[in-house]
Scaffold this motif. Structure first.
Motif, mmCIF file in Angstrom:
data_model
loop_
_atom_site.group_PDB
_atom_site.id
_atom_site.type_symbol
_atom_site.label_atom_id
_atom_site.label_comp_id
_atom_site.label_asym_id
_atom_site.label_seq_id
_atom_site.Cartn_x
_atom_site.Cartn_y
_atom_site.Cartn_z
ATOM 1 N N ILE A 1 0.860 -1.186 0.000
ATOM 2 C CA ILE A 1 0.000 0.000 0.000
ATOM 3 C C ILE A 1 0.895 1.234 0.000
ATOM 4 O O ILE A 1 1.595 1.499 0.959
ATOM 5 C CB ILE A 1 -0.911 0.027 1.241
ATOM 6 N N PRO A 2 0.888 2.004 -1.100
ATOM 7 C CA PRO A 2 1.659 3.256 -1.070
ATOM 8 C C PRO A 2 0.964 4.238 -0.132
ATOM 9 O O PRO A 2 -0.257 4.425 -0.214
ATOM 10 C CB PRO A 2 1.631 3.737 -2.522
ATOM 11 N N LEU A 3 1.705 4.827 0.757
ATOM 12 C CA LEU A 3 1.073 5.657 1.781
ATOM 13 C C LEU A 3 1.084 7.137 1.421
ATOM 14 O O LEU A 3 0.055 7.727 1.175
ATOM 15 C CB LEU A 3 1.770 5.447 3.124
ATOM 16 N N TYR A 4 2.245 7.723 1.413
ATOM 17 C CA TYR A 4 2.284 9.160 1.166
ATOM 18 C C TYR A 4 3.664 9.549 0.670
ATOM 19 O O TYR A 4 4.597 8.765 0.656
ATOM 20 C CB TYR A 4 1.950 9.950 2.431
ATOM 21 N N ARG A 5 3.721 10.797 0.254
ATOM 22 C CA ARG A 5 4.977 11.362 -0.205
ATOM 23 C C ARG A 5 5.463 12.289 0.863
ATOM 24 O O ARG A 5 4.726 13.134 1.359
ATOM 25 C CB ARG A 5 4.709 12.141 -1.493
ATOM 26 N N ASP A 6 6.699 12.114 1.238
ATOM 27 C CA ASP A 6 7.245 12.885 2.336
ATOM 28 C C ASP A 6 8.258 13.869 1.775
ATOM 29 O O ASP A 6 9.268 13.479 1.217
ATOM 30 C CB ASP A 6 7.908 11.945 3.341
ATOM 31 N N SER B 1 -4.458 0.846 -4.024
ATOM 32 C CA SER B 1 -3.371 0.705 -4.987
ATOM 33 C C SER B 1 -2.771 2.046 -5.390
ATOM 34 O O SER B 1 -1.683 2.089 -5.931
ATOM 35 C CB SER B 1 -3.849 -0.065 -6.215
ATOM 36 N N THR B 2 -3.468 3.138 -5.119
ATOM 37 C CA THR B 2 -2.840 4.435 -5.374
ATOM 38 C C THR B 2 -2.512 5.084 -4.042
ATOM 39 O O THR B 2 -3.034 4.696 -3.006
ATOM 40 C CB THR B 2 -3.767 5.374 -6.169
ATOM 41 N N ARG B 3 -1.655 6.089 -4.135
ATOM 42 C CA ARG B 3 -1.153 6.675 -2.909
ATOM 43 C C ARG B 3 -2.283 7.281 -2.079
ATOM 44 O O ARG B 3 -3.169 7.941 -2.602
ATOM 45 C CB ARG B 3 -0.099 7.720 -3.229
ATOM 46 N N LEU B 4 -2.216 7.058 -0.791
ATOM 47 C CA LEU B 4 -3.333 7.453 0.056
ATOM 48 C C LEU B 4 -3.450 8.969 0.195
ATOM 49 O O LEU B 4 -4.549 9.488 0.335
ATOM 50 C CB LEU B 4 -3.197 6.803 1.431
ATOM 51 N N ASP B 5 -2.336 9.675 0.156
ATOM 52 C CA ASP B 5 -2.458 11.118 0.358
ATOM 53 C C ASP B 5 -3.036 11.816 -0.864
ATOM 54 O O ASP B 5 -3.365 12.995 -0.828
ATOM 55 C CB ASP B 5 -1.123 11.747 0.780
ATOM 56 N N GLU B 6 -3.174 11.076 -1.964
ATOM 57 C CA GLU B 6 -3.824 11.658 -3.141
ATOM 58 C C GLU B 6 -5.333 11.486 -3.093
ATOM 59 O O GLU B 6 -6.049 12.030 -3.909
ATOM 60 C CB GLU B 6 -3.266 10.998 -4.408
ATOM 61 N N GLN B 7 -5.755 10.658 -2.189
ATOM 62 C CA GLN B 7 -7.200 10.432 -2.097
ATOM 63 C C GLN B 7 -7.693 10.722 -0.683
ATOM 64 O O GLN B 7 -8.418 9.935 -0.089
ATOM 65 C CB GLN B 7 -7.541 9.017 -2.525
ATOM 66 N N CYS B 8 -7.292 11.855 -0.194
ATOM 67 C CA CYS B 8 -7.637 12.245 1.168
ATOM 68 C C CYS B 8 -9.140 12.242 1.419
ATOM 69 O O CYS B 8 -9.609 11.836 2.477
ATOM 70 C CB CYS B 8 -7.119 13.645 1.448
ATOM 71 N N SER B 9 -9.836 12.674 0.439
ATOM 72 C CA SER B 9 -11.272 12.820 0.648
ATOM 73 C C SER B 9 -11.955 11.471 0.843
ATOM 74 O O SER B 9 -13.025 11.377 1.440
ATOM 75 C CB SER B 9 -11.886 13.547 -0.537
#
Lengths: 319, 805
Positions: free
Chosen positions: B551-556, B687-695
């Motif tokens: 699971i990709p989480l976020y970009r730091d 499957s996509t980064r979680l911080d891109e789908q905050c909503s």
């Protein structure tokens, strides 16, 4: 461990010899170490090497010299064991006299073993009881344990495994007390077998966990085979209560273990036991519905059976 | 002064300290009120909860290393492991004493560790535990090594040699998981023996957690790409470990014994090398010099023989003996030879032999295990390899035995030779002459001279000396070269027999004997073979661990130096009772860090409801004013306090300096409230980064009326909690200021007037019954209030006018 000690002794003797006289090597210790080496090789199925060592001993210590008895006894024991493995009891019986002449206790014990193999239970029992009392008097603990194990075997062969249990427990206590690890594992093996007969194969399996590693590590090939055979039997027995997919899995595992047992038995050409294993495997394949493998095993069994007709001892009553 | 009993003075301060060095890692002992810290100076410190008093410190040193990166406690709290980046070592340290009990090297610097304990129970396991080791019954105790040699490893220095057993601790398997850069993940059973090397995970490990049911391993890694780093979560299947737990346990214990024994043998050998002194080479070098300087044609052997037979020495020999060697020197040489030989002899007999015999015993047990193919073959234990190892140990024992005999004969020879030489030299000085040697002694010396005083020009080319009178040293040199003068096996009937035999020669039961090799060489060979067969299971088990979930989480994008980052998110936790992995991390949203909790079942095939949830901290109720502190909070750090609670450090974005940090205990029962959990479902995709789908991440707003505290005059940044002892430690952002809290004082009605000197009583936030609640949040709050019973209304003596922001 024994192997290491023997070899250390041999190399030790040798270096001493360089500095001191030449005749140094014809000592008793040298003879004992070599005999030991021969026995160890025979146990592991390296009969050619064993006989070579014995031949060397024969040259070094001529039959009428001081330490000749050592190798003579060793030689006869090896021959006896091979005869027993091969199922040639009459041959083994003829060797007993020779062994008795060199070592009476050993001789009597082997006589009883032969009698047992020939299904002469009551004679064997009488002999063993006498031997037991004698050895207890002499405090020959190792022999006491071996005799106890044989007596126990007699009992379950006559289908009374419950009487065998106290014998086995006594043997276990003795071997633990005297730190006889190998005899202890041997006893545990017997105990597990008794439990199997008594109908608690799960218990037997968990008991085997304790014993099987020392046997597989340092045991004689024959014992290794017996241990694996017993594991397979216990696996089959405990699989009876499983549901179908799990049962098939357990039986497959048992067949694998039987294969291994068969390999071990083949190394010491113990045809009688191979015959039993093959029979058992054929039955298992039959249960699993694998006809081709079953037929192969059955044919092998048939060949062996013609060679060595069974003496009517049921398969289950034989460790 | 007696104050009124105050209920919920949430989290009592029990200690506060300014430390001289910046702290880079802190972790509580799982069983005791001890906290281990690592600082930038490379020290490892152990502090006690009470007034943060220091128990001991482990100073950085050349041997172990200076750059501590992370710490981990063994679950029983008796051992502390720390990783060093500069030496790439892991050191295990006793909680009682700051000394290294065991250390080992790893391939890459370790960035995070996790030490877990297996909790599974089964009947097979119990019988395995009971079968544990008869070795201490059957084997003699290993003698302890001399004190000064045992610095490197304390295992063998104690009086009782059961130290290995002690180091192993409980029979129950515990595993130390190490993670480092470029996908380096290794599992060490009992923190000592590598049982798995995981491959196929990219990036630097940030956090690791092996579930206590051994079903899966959670890993968080970071891959940096042009300035920013991408953080992902992986779950690896560890079914092999799970299904073969009893076997793994047993194998790991055996392996640990074996590697400890190898270390013991190594140390014994080092001792032996140190007992052998350079002075012993004097004889060889003197004689060589003599050969070079003399101008006669007669050989040295002849010169000495001449002296022996006629009692007269040539002028050159006389100078050598009287002026260079001297009577005094001879005595000294004799003494040092005797003392050093006898100490080597002692070491061989008592240490080396018993050590190698135990090694042989354990290896043959291992062979027994390996031959049980059904159980151990899937783990990669290979019977043939172990058999080879046993043979190698056998060869080593034979070699040690040979050394023993060489020492024995050398001692005898030297004694006779020196005695004769002494007499001869006394005669030269025309002192009072001792009684003559008898004929037998003379023959003996003559034999010695013929054997040892041969000039060997080829030896000179190799070693720069003509003689090799001293024959013990060659065994102890760590060289690949053959022995200078191998023992004479001619006329040795056993070897003759073996040479001439046809079947016995090939017998697998016999140990090969390397007559031309040194003890060191044979030892190294043995080590290599043993290492090889112990390595294999690690590869096999490692390969079996498949990556099941990513699971990709976020970009730091935070640019912080690497040491400080160690405290940071994400944080992994394994709930042992419900078999869940929890992951705490933050997502940057509108320049605020929002805390998210991801949870997964340890069994990969099972799923869990409310897999992902974000937490928003809504309001904090002040007891005193019946007012509500409303602000926007950013999550700085969070850690699991126990299975039900998360400890969080928050930053109030509008609070003024010194009053803007909060310590909060977040109960998970509220987060995963079963009544309305259905409303909080994650609608996005993993499957996509979680911080891109905050909503898509469901957010739960939490309100607190108690279990929180304002952290006055402290720029708190990090927190470490310990639910077992109910304490937490807060660290400021400058990494030097720590404050320790007792977290659970619900039942404590303190009538204590002295404990809180440092803090002003007025600052205590006290709980009251909440009344000021906005309509929209009422529902949630009720649920929270129900869980936080009993509610007690308290009057407080003094109010803080500044509390409201």
């Amino acid at each position: 461990m024994a192997l290491q000690q023997a070899q250390m002794l041999l190399s030790m003797n040798s270096l001493e010899a360089v500095n001191a006289g030449v005749q140094q090597n014809n000592t008793e210790s040298f003879a004992v170490a070599l005999c030991h080496l021969a026995e160890l090789h025979a146990e592991q199925g390296c009969f050619a090497a064993a006989s070579e060592v014995l031949k060397h001993l024969k040259e070094r210590f001529p039959p009428n010299s001081q330490h000749a008895q050592l190798w003579m006894l060793c030689d006869q024991k090896i021959q006896f064991d091979r005869a027993m493995n091969d199922g040639k009891y009459h041959l083994a019986d003829s060797l007993v006299t020779g062994i008795t002449a060199l070592n009476s206790i050993e001789g009597v014990y082997r006589k009883a073993v032969v009698l047992q193999a020939q299904n002469q239970m009551s004679e064997a029992h009488k002999l063993l009881q006498k031997l037991l009392v004698h050895c207890q008097k002499l405090k020959n603990t190792e022999m006491v344990i071996s005799v106890l194990l044989s007596v126990a075997e007699l009992y379950w062969r006559s289908s009374s495994p419950t009487i065998a249990l106290p014998m086995l427990l006594q043997a276990l206590a003795l071997s633990k007390e005297y730190r006889l690890q190998y005899l202890a594992s041997e006893t545990v093996l017997n105990l597990a077998f008794a439990q199997l007969i008594l109908g608690i194969p799960e218990q037997a399996l968990s008991l085997l966990h304790m014993a099987i590693e020392p046997i597989l590590a340092d045991g004689a090939i024959l014992d290794k085979g017996r241990a694996m055979f017993l594991v397979a039997k216990c696996q089959v027995a405990s699989a009876a209560s499983y549901d179908q997919p799990k049962k098939a899995e357990a039986l497959e595992a048992a067949i694998e273990n039987l294969n291994e047992a068969k390999n071990y038995f083949a190394k010491v050409d113990c045809k009688e036991r191979i015959r039993d294993v093959v029979y058992f495997q054929a039955r298992l394949y039959h249960t699993l519905g694998k006809t081709q493998e079953r037929n192969r095993c059955a044919m092998l069994f048939r060949q062996l059976h013609q060679e060595l007709p069974s003496h009517g001892v049921p398969l289950i009553n034989h460790l | 002064m007696l104050r009124f009993p105050t209920c919920f003075p949430s989290f009592r301060v029990v200690g506060e300290k300014q430390l001289p060095q910046e702290i880079i890692f802190l972790v509580w002992s799982p069983k005791r009120d001890l906290i281990a810290l690592a600082n930038t100076a490379g020290e490892v410190l152990l502090h006690r909860l009470a007034s943060f008093h220091r128990v001991w410190s482990f100073p950085p040193n050349e041997n172990t290393g200076k750059e501590v990166t992370c710490l981990a406690w063994r679950p029983d709290g008796k051992l502390l492991a720390f990783a060093l980046a500069d030496t790439k070592k892991i050191v295990l340290c006793d909680v009682e004493k700051p000394e290294s009990l065991h250390s080992f090297s790893v391939e890459a610097p370790v960035s995070c560790m996790h030490w877990m304990e297996v909790t599974v129970e089964s009947s097979v396991l119990t019988s395995f535990y009971n079968a544990e080791d008869e070795s201490n019954l059957l084997l003699p105790k290993l003698p302890t090594l001399p004190k000064n040699y045992s610095n490197t490893s304390k295992i063998f220095s104690e009086e009782n040699s059961d130290e290995i057993i002690k180091l192993l601790g409980d029979v129950r398997l515990n595993i130390l998981v190490l993670g480092g850069s470029s996908g380096f993940i290794e599992l060490y059973a009992y923190g000592m023996f590598k049982i798995a090397r995981v491959t196929g995970i990219a990036g630097t490990c940030l956090a690791l957690c092996l579930s206590s049911d051994l079903k899966s391993l959670s890993v968080v890694t970071e891959v940096s790409t042009n300035g920013a780093s991408e953080v992902s979560y992986f779950q690896l299947e560890t079914n092999l470990l799970y299904s073969f737990l009893p076997e793994v346990t047993r194998m790991a214990r055996k392996f640990t014994h074996i590697s400890a024994l190898l270390q013991y043998i190594n140390l014994s050998l080092t001792c032996m090398c140190e007992a052998w002194e350079e002075i012993l080479m004097q004889m060889d070098s003197r004689l060589t010099k003599f050969v070079q300087e003399k101008n006669t044609t007669t050989s040295v052997q002849d010169e000495f023989m001449h002296l022996l037979l006629w009692g007269k020495a040539s002028a050159e020999l006389q100078t050598l003996l009287m002026n260079q060697l001297t009577v005094k020197g001879l005595k000294k040489l004799g003494q040092s030879i005797e003392s050093s030989y006898s100490s080597i002899q002692k070491l061989v007999i008592s240490h080396l032999q018993s050590g190698s015999e135990s090694l042989l015993y354990h290896l043959s047990e291992l062979k027994g295990m390996a031959s049980w193919k059904q159980k151990y073959e899937p783990l990669g234990l290979d019977a043939a390899g172990i058999e080879e190892a046993i043979t190698a140990v056998g060869s080593f024992i034979l070699k040690a035995n040979e050394l023993l005999q060489v020492i024995d004969s050398s001692m005898k020879n030297f004694k006779a030779f020196f005695r004769w030489l002494y007499v001869a030299m006394l005669r030269m000085t025309e002192d009072h002459v001792l009684p003559e040697l008898n004929k037998k002694d003379i023959t003996f010396v003559a034999e010695f001279l013929t054997e040892h005083f041969n000039e060997a020009p080829d030896l000179y080319n190799r070693k720069g000396k003509y003689f090799n009178v001293e024959r013990v040293g060659q065994y102890l040199k760590d060289e690949d070269d053959d022995l200078v003068s191998p023992p004479n096996t001619e006329g040795n009937q056993w070897y003759d027999f073996l040479q001439n035999s046809s079947h016995l020669k090939e017998s697998p039961l016999l140990f090969p004997y390397y007559p031309r090799k040194s003890l060191h060489f044979v030892k190294r060979r043995m080590e290599n073979i043993i290492d090889q067969c112990l390595q294999k299971p690690a590869d096999v088990i490692g390969k079996s661990m498949n990556q099941a979930i990513c699971i990709p989480l976020y970009r730091d994008t935070r640019s912080e130096d690497s040491t400080r980052r160690l405290f940071k998110f994400p944080f992994l936790w394994n709930n042992k009772t419900s078999n869940l992995h929890y992951l705490l991390f933050t997502i940057l949203e509108d320049s605020l860090y929002k805390m998210c909790i991801l949870r997964r079942h340890t069994d990969i095939s099972q799923s869990v409801s409310n897999g992902l949830i974000a937490i928003k901290f809504g309001s904090f109720t002040y007891a005193t004013t019946e007012k509500v502190r409303r602000s926007i909070y950013s999550c700085l750090d969070a850690q699991f306090y126990d299975d039900e609670t998360v400890t969080v450090v928050l930053k109030d974005t509008v609070g003024r300096e010194g009053r803007d940090r909060l310590l909060v205990q977040l109960p998970l029962s509220l987060v995963y409230n079963s009544e309305d959990s259905a409303e909080y479902q994650f609608t996005g995709t993993y499957s996509t980064r979680l911080d891109e789908q905050c909503s898509a991440i469901p957010t739960r707003t939490m309100h607190f009326e108690k279990h929180w505290r304002l952290l006055e005059s402290m720029k708190a940044q990090y927190v470490a909690g310990n639910g077992f002892r109910k304490v937490s430690c807060v660290l400021s952002s400058n990494l030097r200021h720590v404050r320790v809290f007792e977290m659970d004082i619900d039942d404590e009605w303190e009538l204590d007037e002295s404990s809180d000197e440092e803090e002003e009583a007025s600052n205590k936030p006290v709980k009251i019954k909440e009344e000021v609640l906005s309509e929209s949040e009422a529902e949630n709050q009720q649920a929270g209030a129900a869980a936080l019973a009993p509610e007690i209304v308290i009057k407080v003596e003094k109010l803080d006018p500044e509390l409201d922001s």
